[in-house]
Enzyme design. Structure first.
Site, PDB file in Angstrom:
ATOM      1  N   LYS A 151      95.079  21.656  27.129  1.00  0.00           N
ATOM      2  CA  LYS A 151      96.451  21.128  27.069  1.00  0.00           C
ATOM      3  C   LYS A 151      96.453  19.714  26.488  1.00  0.00           C
ATOM      4  O   LYS A 151      97.190  19.423  25.542  1.00  0.00           O
ATOM      5  CB  LYS A 151      97.080  21.116  28.470  1.00  0.00           C
ATOM      6  N   ASP A 196     101.926  23.367  29.544  1.00  0.00           N
ATOM      7  CA  ASP A 196     102.059  22.590  30.778  1.00  0.00           C
ATOM      8  C   ASP A 196     102.951  23.372  31.748  1.00  0.00           C
ATOM      9  O   ASP A 196     103.251  24.546  31.518  1.00  0.00           O
ATOM     10  CB  ASP A 196     102.629  21.191  30.481  1.00  0.00           C
TER      11      ASP A 196
END
Ligand code: SF4
Length: 216
Positions: free
Chosen positions: A123, A142
């Site tokens: 991420k 996320d």
């Protein structure tokens, strides 16, 4: 969900949420080092909080070399409001040290290299690559991206890596760099964690969650 429907959702959201360079609800940064460090700090807190940390942190430690040589207690004091400050301070110092020792003081530009840095997963690496370098090798997943992907029907999985794979399969490569931003904006404004406001949602006719509740 078909790629055609996904692309239509993209177009609707992209028209609804134009990018603003100085959006206070997203991480502000001046260089790749800053967005890397601030994204590590942003875990479990808001972008607004890390934006407030940015100035004192980088005034004192403007480069990877400076932060690599910092005392952990001093860094903890500055980043305290971000939460989990022991492990976050340890990670950003260690990541800075790795940048200095293994990458000649320059933030690397590949997924493979970025994920070797302490505190950096896919991420964070995707966010750094996208925002700092304009490189899109994936899509950052996320909490908002995960929730909306499941509700809308982009993915059935709860695993961020599987969700990322589903998103990159559904969307054409040229829009990958926008997906994280658009789903965060929509997740904060309409499709909130507590209660999605489907009656106000511009993509409801394409959304699995909404359609499942209005099936004949
Ligand atoms: S229709 Fe409802 S569940 Fe679907 S994206 Fe919109 S707000 Fe979220």
């Amino acid at each position: 969900m078909t790629p055609e429907s996904a692309l239509e959702i993209y177009r609707l959201l992209n028209a609804e949420y134009p990018r603003k360079d100085l959006d206070a609800d997203f991480i502000q940064f001046e260089n790749p080092f800053q967005i890397l460090i601030l994204t590590i700090l942003s875990a479990q807190t808001t972008d607004r909080t890390v934006n407030q940390i940015r100035r004192p942190l980088f005034l004192r430690y403007p480069t990877p070399a400076a932060l690599a040589g910092a005392r952990q207690e001093d860094v903890e004091e500055i980043i305290h409001s971000a939460g989990f400050y022991h492990s976050k301070a340890r990670n950003i110092i260690a990541a800075s040290r790795a940048i200095v020792e293994e990458f000649k003081g320059v933030v690397p530009r590949t997924m493979e290299e970025l994920v070797t840095l302490p505190g950096v997963g896919r991420k964070t690496a995707n966010i750094v690559l996208n925002h700092a370098f304009g490189i899109n090798t994936g899509i950052a997943v996320d909490t908002h991206v995960r929730r909306l992907s499941q509700r809308i029907g982009f993915s059935d999985s709860d695993n961020p890596e599987v969700i990322e794979r589903d998103l990159t399969t559904l969307f054409p490569h040229e829009v990958w760099g926008d997906i994280n931003y658009l789903l965060i904006r929509h997740g904060r404004a309409i499709c909130t964690a507590k209660k999605p406001q489907c009656e106000r949602c511009i993509i409801r006719r394409l959304c699995r969650y909404h359609l499942s509740r209005h099936a004949a």
